[in-house]
Design an enzyme around this catalytic site. Sequence first.
Site, PDB file in Angstrom:
ATOM      1  N   ARG A  49     -18.950 -20.411 -25.956  1.00 33.48           N
ATOM      2  CA  ARG A  49     -19.377 -19.411 -24.977  1.00 33.48           C
ATOM      3  C   ARG A  49     -19.347 -20.022 -23.567  1.00 33.48           C
ATOM      4  NH1 ARG A  49     -22.113 -17.008 -29.527  1.00 33.48           N
ATOM      5  NH2 ARG A  49     -23.838 -18.475 -29.653  1.00 33.48           N
ATOM      6  N   PHE A  60     -13.691  -8.163 -31.698  1.00 34.74           N
ATOM      7  CA  PHE A  60     -14.738  -8.506 -32.677  1.00 34.74           C
ATOM      8  C   PHE A  60     -15.980  -8.981 -31.910  1.00 34.74           C
ATOM      9  CE2 PHE A  60     -10.550  -9.584 -34.438  1.00 34.74           C
ATOM     10  CZ  PHE A  60     -10.486  -8.763 -35.549  1.00 34.74           C
ATOM     11  N   ASP A 120     -15.479  -3.527 -31.358  1.00 31.94           N
ATOM     12  CA  ASP A 120     -16.061  -3.860 -32.657  1.00 31.94           C
ATOM     13  C   ASP A 120     -16.056  -2.591 -33.503  1.00 31.94           C
ATOM     14  OD1 ASP A 120     -17.897  -6.466 -33.647  1.00 31.94           O
ATOM     15  OD2 ASP A 120     -18.227  -4.619 -34.780  1.00 31.94           O
ATOM     16  N   SER A 121     -16.025  -2.777 -34.822  1.00 30.27           N
ATOM     17  CA  SER A 121     -16.023  -1.602 -35.702  1.00 30.27           C
ATOM     18  C   SER A 121     -17.424  -1.038 -35.900  1.00 30.27           C
ATOM     19  CB  SER A 121     -15.400  -1.983 -37.052  1.00 30.27           C
ATOM     20  OG  SER A 121     -16.056  -3.116 -37.565  1.00 30.27           O
ATOM     21  N   ASN A 169     -11.048  -0.240 -34.770  1.00 24.89           N
ATOM     22  CA  ASN A 169     -10.484  -1.305 -35.586  1.00 24.89           C
ATOM     23  C   ASN A 169      -9.573  -2.146 -34.682  1.00 24.89           C
ATOM     24  OD1 ASN A 169      -8.652  -2.796 -37.192  1.00 24.89           O
ATOM     25  ND2 ASN A 169      -8.926  -1.382 -38.894  1.00 24.89           N
ATOM     26  N   ASP A 181     -12.144 -13.333 -32.306  1.00 24.58           N
ATOM     27  CA  ASP A 181     -13.110 -14.043 -33.164  1.00 24.58           C
ATOM     28  C   ASP A 181     -13.415 -13.190 -34.388  1.00 24.58           C
ATOM     29  OD1 ASP A 181     -14.948 -15.879 -34.101  1.00 24.58           O
ATOM     30  OD2 ASP A 181     -16.590 -15.097 -32.877  1.00 24.58           O
ATOM     31  N   CYS A 197     -12.852 -18.680 -38.738  1.00 24.65           N
ATOM     32  CA  CYS A 197     -14.021 -19.294 -39.376  1.00 24.65           C
ATOM     33  C   CYS A 197     -13.814 -19.380 -40.889  1.00 24.65           C
ATOM     34  CB  CYS A 197     -15.294 -18.522 -39.037  1.00 24.65           C
ATOM     35  SG  CYS A 197     -15.283 -16.830 -39.624  1.00 24.65           S
TER      36      CYS A 197
HETATM   37  N1  SAH Z   1     -17.627 -13.031 -31.495  1.00 20.64           N
HETATM   38  C1  SAH Z   1     -18.906 -12.698 -32.062  1.00 20.64           C
HETATM   39  C2  SAH Z   1     -18.920 -12.785 -33.565  1.00 20.64           C
HETATM   40  C3  SAH Z   1     -17.899 -11.939 -34.296  1.00 20.64           C
HETATM   41  S1  SAH Z   1     -18.377 -11.512 -35.891  1.00 20.64           S
HETATM   42  C4  SAH Z   1     -19.985 -13.578 -31.431  1.00 20.64           C
HETATM   43  O1  SAH Z   1     -19.675 -14.600 -30.805  1.00 20.64           O
HETATM   44  O2  SAH Z   1     -21.159 -13.232 -31.540  1.00 20.64           O
HETATM   45  C5  SAH Z   1     -17.189 -10.377 -36.396  1.00 20.64           C
HETATM   46  C6  SAH Z   1     -17.379  -8.963 -35.905  1.00 20.64           C
HETATM   47  O3  SAH Z   1     -16.194  -8.248 -36.234  1.00 20.64           O
HETATM   48  C7  SAH Z   1     -18.511  -8.152 -36.531  1.00 20.64           C
HETATM   49  O4  SAH Z   1     -19.331  -7.667 -35.517  1.00 20.64           O
HETATM   50  C8  SAH Z   1     -17.831  -6.983 -37.275  1.00 20.64           C
HETATM   51  O5  SAH Z   1     -18.538  -5.755 -37.115  1.00 20.64           O
HETATM   52  C9  SAH Z   1     -16.507  -6.918 -36.579  1.00 20.64           C
HETATM   53  N2  SAH Z   1     -15.336  -6.430 -37.352  1.00 20.64           N
HETATM   54  C10 SAH Z   1     -14.952  -6.782 -38.592  1.00 20.64           C
HETATM   55  N3  SAH Z   1     -13.743  -6.243 -38.883  1.00 20.64           N
HETATM   56  C11 SAH Z   1     -13.352  -5.552 -37.788  1.00 20.64           C
HETATM   57  C12 SAH Z   1     -12.189  -4.795 -37.448  1.00 20.64           C
HETATM   58  N4  SAH Z   1     -11.176  -4.675 -38.291  1.00 20.64           N
HETATM   59  N5  SAH Z   1     -12.133  -4.228 -36.222  1.00 20.64           N
HETATM   60  C13 SAH Z   1     -13.158  -4.369 -35.339  1.00 20.64           C
HETATM   61  N6  SAH Z   1     -14.260  -5.085 -35.609  1.00 20.64           N
HETATM   62  C14 SAH Z   1     -14.369  -5.657 -36.807  1.00 20.64           C
END
Ligand code: SAH
Length: 396
Positions: free
Chosen positions: A212, A228, A250-251, A279, A300, A340
């Site tokens: 970050r 994400f 985010d989804s 998505n 991420d 991850c």
């Molecule tokens: N970058 C964030 C952590 C990401 S966790 C941080 O630093 O805090 C992954 C996230 O992806 C979750 O919030 C989940 O809701 C979202 N997610 C999972 N599949 C997805 C998709 N296909 N499209 C959009 N969001 C998605």
Amino acid sequence: MNSIILKAGRQKSLLRKHPWIFSGAIADVQGKPVAGETMQVRDASGKVIALAAWSPASQMRGRVWSFDPEVSIDPEFFRNRLQAAFARRAALGLGLHSDAALRLFFSESDGLPGLIIDRYAGVLVCQFLSAGAEYWRPSILEILQQQFPGLAIYDRSDVEVREKEGLPKRSEHVAGKEPGDRISITENGMKFLVDIRHGHKTGFYLDQRDNRLKIQQYAKDRDVLNCFSYTGAFAVAACAGGARSVMNIDSSATVLGIAKENLQLNNLDVSTCEFLEANVFEQLRAYRRQQKQFDLIVLDPPKLIESKEALTRGARAYKDMNMQAFALLRPGGMLMTFSCSGLLDTQLFQKIVADAALDAGRQGRIVERLGQSADHPVALNFPEAEYLKGFCVQVD
Ligand code: SAH
């Protein structure tokens, strides 16, 4: 004491201090151990080489507590392991202020397989992920109450892996003042709200702390696409770093709501931010059709590779999204891309990212290699602990 007798030659990984014993390595079990009970681990000649917790329901039948057969596995043993881990964090300068958030205990890497303890300001959030950790839960909780008298304790053991261990899921308040739904923490001078009951993992991606700071460093005057986004931790850092705009995708509408709250909490200009429930895979394609461009893109995603069988499919998904992201970058832009998935090693991830750039017709250079923060250490005897990797790729 009951014993696990290993097949001939199968003590090798244990002699290298690797803590896992799979069912295929076991020749015989002596006694009638209950789940979580401490067992002597003997090589084929009968020599005791370790003490391990018994996990009858799992393919991972034993997890080593100690490679010293003389040690006694009792509350004092757990107190020592816990205190040592807490002292290591303090020595790194982590968790020194009252509203800090950090991983206080990281399972195998800190010497107790199956135990995770995170601290969010005044609340400790625990996960007991193995039969052994569950067996010692009362002692561990008691030690935590003694070590951190003012703090509340919450058990977030509601994860899938518990099922493999034959354990039911659990999510409950254990001790101290019942925590609210949103705990406020401070990290690198930024504030975040954490929902320890419903949030991912124990509520927050503590492993991304150092990264970050990286986005904060690179975001100035940039149009940022935060894919994400979860609760917007990267968005807050980007805005704090002077980003021109931040688009969060985010989804989940719920996490996007918290992302907005987190930006407001830091007195950042929310009008430069957008929050899109979509998505990511589809949205990246839509942006490409619209010929939209960004200067800095964060990818991420959640863990896309959960098992060896899912490796090929997951690798394809990583490649696809990285390719789409490369195509959306303005000249001189930067991709900050993460994986991850522990089963995808850094070398293969780098190759996937390289192939993605090639397919997008972009030339790029890795200018930073990123990983999990210091409170998620990788014990040298347990390389599996390394799971988060990332690259900052600057494109031409
Ligand atoms: N970058 C964030 C952590 C990401 S966790 C941080 O630093 O805090 C992954 C996230 O992806 C979750 O919030 C989940 O809701 C979202 N997610 C999972 N599949 C997805 C998709 N296909 N499209 C959009 N969001 C998605």
